[in-house]
Design a protein around this motif. Structure first.
Motif, mmCIF file in Angstrom:
data_model
loop_
_atom_site.group_PDB
_atom_site.id
_atom_site.type_symbol
_atom_site.label_atom_id
_atom_site.label_comp_id
_atom_site.label_asym_id
_atom_site.label_seq_id
_atom_site.Cartn_x
_atom_site.Cartn_y
_atom_site.Cartn_z
ATOM 1 N N ILE A 1 -60.328 -53.526 -34.930
ATOM 2 C CA ILE A 1 -61.093 -54.771 -34.853
ATOM 3 C C ILE A 1 -62.591 -54.487 -34.886
ATOM 4 O O ILE A 1 -63.365 -55.205 -35.536
ATOM 5 N N ASP B 1 -48.187 -57.900 -37.115
ATOM 6 C CA ASP B 1 -48.284 -56.886 -36.074
ATOM 7 C C ASP B 1 -46.886 -56.490 -35.651
ATOM 8 O O ASP B 1 -46.305 -55.558 -36.191
ATOM 9 N N THR C 1 -56.541 -59.138 -28.978
ATOM 10 C CA THR C 1 -57.066 -60.042 -30.003
ATOM 11 C C THR C 1 -57.745 -61.264 -29.403
ATOM 12 O O THR C 1 -58.823 -61.665 -29.852
ATOM 13 N N VAL D 1 -60.139 -62.675 -32.279
ATOM 14 C CA VAL D 1 -59.407 -62.359 -33.503
ATOM 15 C C VAL D 1 -58.057 -63.069 -33.475
ATOM 16 O O VAL D 1 -57.374 -63.102 -32.449
ATOM 17 N N TRP E 1 -54.114 -63.586 -34.216
ATOM 18 C CA TRP E 1 -53.006 -62.626 -34.187
ATOM 19 C C TRP E 1 -51.786 -63.184 -34.886
ATOM 20 O O TRP E 1 -51.494 -64.384 -34.793
#
Length: 418
Positions: free
Chosen positions: A250, A267, A277, A282, A284
């Motif tokens: 990240i 993931d 995340t 971020v 996910w």
């Protein structure tokens, strides 16, 4: 008239001019695009469709798409705002050899778009548009690209599908050029396996689609600064990554300027990754090999991992902490009726809060069989997205998972195989 218009503001997503999740004014995660890998949403297999009549179900590609559409409202209610679907699907990695599958809507020259695939994709996009969801349309998948004769065919396919999307006027699309373009399966096409080729295809897709946002993913931990710089949305994968490795990935994506959204669109079912995340702004992507990638797929929010992901989304996004007794925060799965394939089963101990688990002991008919220390807690763990099977499990066997929490508490879950 399209109902859902996605736009990008810096590193955040907006739907119809409002940050995602802004319906909860107190949500600290507005602007994210929580998603799931529903890659087999329009799947078919010209080589042998009949072999997917398993798990107590009959496989039909049209029914498969219809069942995903029927499940989307529940996923939306849980907080999902996007999902990835593949024109060439993905791999039923646990059960069927990938190189035996023929799932290619483009034709060998890339020009012959299969109308049945387009119809299924259109139904999915329309359903997402009606709900207020984004579809990440993935154009190419590894071994399936060998069915395209050359690089020109690849470019023809990009032109064809992106032109089709443009003609529809969709506004809720992110285009993923290829799923994990750095795998060896793409070496048969220079344009898909090298950075320069991917960047050229992204430019082509952007132009032919009329400006839809574009990105391209690599394998877990892979990062190309050049591809990220050329992307409208930086797509990364968290497979095989520890939480610290995911954090490091990240950081690489965040170093790209100007800032743009970072989306993990694949993931694992390792829910502890959510800590990383969410803390770093971020989005996910939940990826469950077994419940969401083995046709015929059960697209609903199934008991165990699916349900716990949905509950964690509601907690992070809406502040709704699950009101579950401790013993109900775990689920021993893989032993359900009809879940065996060629005498193979894939056992996991699903956990609502895997961060609180130290380790899990698995017992088979009273004897210690194996231990698991990493999330997700699988028997025969390989990585956070994949495991080896257990063979020879018979009806009447007792399987017990003894969960040792970090605070010293112990919880047991027992299943008698039906």
């Amino acid at each position: 008239m399209k109902k859902t218009v996605m736009s990008i503001q810096g590193d955040r997503f907006l739907l119809n001019g409002k940050l995602t999740y802004s319906e909860n004014a107190d949500c600290p995660h507005q602007g994210l695009l929580m998603n799931a890998r529903f890659i087999q949403g329009i799947f078919d297999d010209a080589a042998d469709r009949e072999r997917y009549n398993r798990f107590g179900k009959h496989f039909d590609p049209e029914e498969n798409t219809d069942e995903l559409i029927a499940a989307l409202p529940d996923w939306y209610a849980a907080g999902l705002r996007a999902f990835t679907v593949g024109l060439q699907g993905g791999g039923p990695c646990f059960t069927i050899a990938l190189d035996t599958i023929q799932n290619n809507p483009y034709g060998s020259d890339g020009k012959a778009l299969d109308p049945a695939y387009l119809n299924r994709l259109a139904r999915l996009i329309d359903a997402a548009d009606e709900l207020g969801m984004v579809v990440i349309v993935s154009l190419f998948y590894g071994v399936q690209t060998a069915l395209l004769q050359d690089d020109d065919a690849v470019e023809n396919a990009v032109k064809g599908i992106c032109g089709w999307l443009r003609a529809r006027g969709d506004r809720n699309i992110i285009i993923e050029i290829a799923n994990e373009h750095d795998t060896g399966a793409y070496l048969c096409h220079k344009v898909l396996s090298e950075e320069n080729g991917i960047i050229r295809l992204m430019e082509l897709a952007r132009r032919e689609s009329g400006g839809m946002p574009v990105g391209c993913s690599g394998t877990g931990g892979y990062f190309s600064a050049r591809i990220a710089q050329a992307s409208d949305v930086i797509l990364i994968h968290g497979n095989e990554q520890t939480r610290n490795q995911l954090y490091n990935l990240i950081l690489k994506a965040k170093a790209v300027e100007p800032a743009r959204p970072i989306v993990v669109n694949e993931d694992s079912q390792a829910l502890s990754q959510l800590q990383v995340t969410f803390a770093n702004g971020v989005s996910w992507g939940y990826y469950n090999n077994m419940t969401k990638q083995e046709p015929p797929v059960d697209w609903g929010i199934t008991q165990g991992e699916d349900r716990f992901y949905a509950l964690r989304l509601r907690e992070y996004l809406y502040g709704e902490k699950p009101d579950l007794p401790l013993e109900d925060q775990f689920h021993l799965q893989g032993l359900e009726k009809d879940m065996a394939y060629e005498d193979k089963r894939f056992l996991r101990l699903a956990s609502l809060y895997p961060e609180q688990v130290d380790h899990v002991d698995f017992f088979r008919d009273g004897a210690l069989y194996q231990q698991a220390y990493d999330d997700p807690f699988c028997v025969n763990f390989i990585g956070n997205w994949i495991q080896e099977p257990v063979v020879g499990i018979k009806s009447g066997e007792q399987w017990r998972a003894v969960v040792h929490l970090c605070d010293g508490r112990v919880v047991e879950k027992t299943v008698i195989v039906p």
